[in-house]
Design a protein around this motif. Structure first.
Motif, short mmCIF file in Angstrom:
data_model
loop_
_atom_site.label_atom_id
_atom_site.label_comp_id
_atom_site.label_asym_id
_atom_site.label_seq_id
_atom_site.Cartn_x
_atom_site.Cartn_y
_atom_site.Cartn_z
N SER A 27 0.88 -1.11 0.06
CA SER A 27 0.33 -0.06 0.10
C SER A 27 0.58 1.20 0.05
N GLY A 28 0.15 2.33 -0.38
CA GLY A 28 0.83 3.80 -0.30
C GLY A 28 1.29 4.06 1.38
N VAL A 29 1.75 5.35 1.23
CA VAL A 29 1.77 5.08 2.89
C VAL A 29 1.20 6.88 2.53
N SER A 46 -2.00 4.60 5.87
CA SER A 46 -1.82 3.34 5.09
C SER A 46 -2.77 2.81 4.27
N ALA A 47 -3.90 2.80 5.41
CA ALA A 47 -5.59 2.33 4.76
C ALA A 47 -6.32 3.64 4.00
N PHE A 48 -5.83 3.48 3.50
CA PHE A 48 -6.38 4.52 1.87
C PHE A 48 -7.12 3.86 0.53
N CYS A 61 -9.41 4.57 6.63
CA CYS A 61 -9.23 3.60 8.26
C CYS A 61 -8.46 3.89 9.72
N LEU A 62 -9.25 4.60 10.45
CA LEU A 62 -7.98 5.04 11.73
C LEU A 62 -8.79 3.84 12.72
N GLY A 63 -7.20 3.32 13.49
CA GLY A 63 -7.97 3.06 14.62
C GLY A 63 -8.75 3.35 15.72
N VAL A 141 -13.96 6.34 7.75
CA VAL A 141 -13.69 7.48 6.97
C VAL A 141 -13.84 8.32 5.62
N VAL A 142 -14.95 8.21 5.62
CA VAL A 142 -15.53 8.97 3.99
C VAL A 142 -14.96 10.35 3.54
N GLY A 143 -14.30 11.56 3.02
CA GLY A 143 -13.94 12.11 3.10
C GLY A 143 -14.39 12.70 0.86
N ARG A 144 -15.30 13.73 0.87
CA ARG A 144 -15.55 13.94 -0.38
C ARG A 144 -14.14 15.21 -0.70
#
Length: 171
Positions: A27-29, A46-48, A61-63, A141-144
């Motif tokens: 994954s990208g960072v 990295s969860a993007f 995604c955030l803990g 978390v979903v962002g526009r």
């Protein structure tokens, strides 16, 4: 008739087995940034992923214990700073340094009401909070996307199996 999924529930991987399996996906960072009481906050993520082109949506995604959860919920903005292959030390800083030290001496800027944009990012995506969902021990978390910048064509910083990898062509 027996439930074919019942036997699968008995073989749920342990958290360490799951981490190992997920680490097999490169994954990208990124460094995700936001604001807390007028000051910048950030963490390595990295969860993007991209979600939609129209409207422009992405997810992170955030803990649930990540210090970004509350600031994003409160400020309703966050930025995704995609790191180039020269971003290893910055990624480590935002993953391991105490929160109060992460922005010390680090050049960043803000456009309007947007999130902190790190000068070192090869791509920056300014987002407003679209939706957040608790999923297990994480917050999705979903962002526009409201603004992007592409200041550098550098290859991305990649993480795979617990280590950084380089995609730059070999000479």
């Amino acid at each position: 008739m027996a439930d074919p999924l019942a036997s699968l529930a008995e073989t749920v991987p342990s958290p360490s087995e799951w981490r190992l399996a997920m680490g097999g996906f490169a994954s990208g960072v990124t460094i995700v940034t936001s604001w807390r009481e007028g000051g910048p906050v950030g963490a390595t993520v990295s969860a993007f992923s991209s979600v939609s082109l129209s409207p422009p949506l992405l997810l992170i995604c955030l803990g649930l214990k990540n210090p970004l959860c509350a600031p994003i919920a409160a400020s309703k903005v966050f930025g995704v700073n995609i790191l180039g292959d020269d971003g290893q030390e910055l990624a480590k800083r935002f993953a391991f340094a105490p929160e109060a030290e992460r922005f010390e001496g680090l050049p960043f800027r803000r456009t309007g009401r947007g999130a902190p944009q790190l000068d070192q990012a090869s791509v920056f995506i300014d987002c407003v909070l679209h939706e957040s969902i608790i999923a297990g021990d994480h917050l999705v978390v979903v962002g526009r996307g409201v603004r992007t910048e592409h200041p550098s064509p550098r290859p991305p910083l990649v993480h795979h199996r617990g280590a950084f990898a380089n995609l730059a062509p070999k000479a």
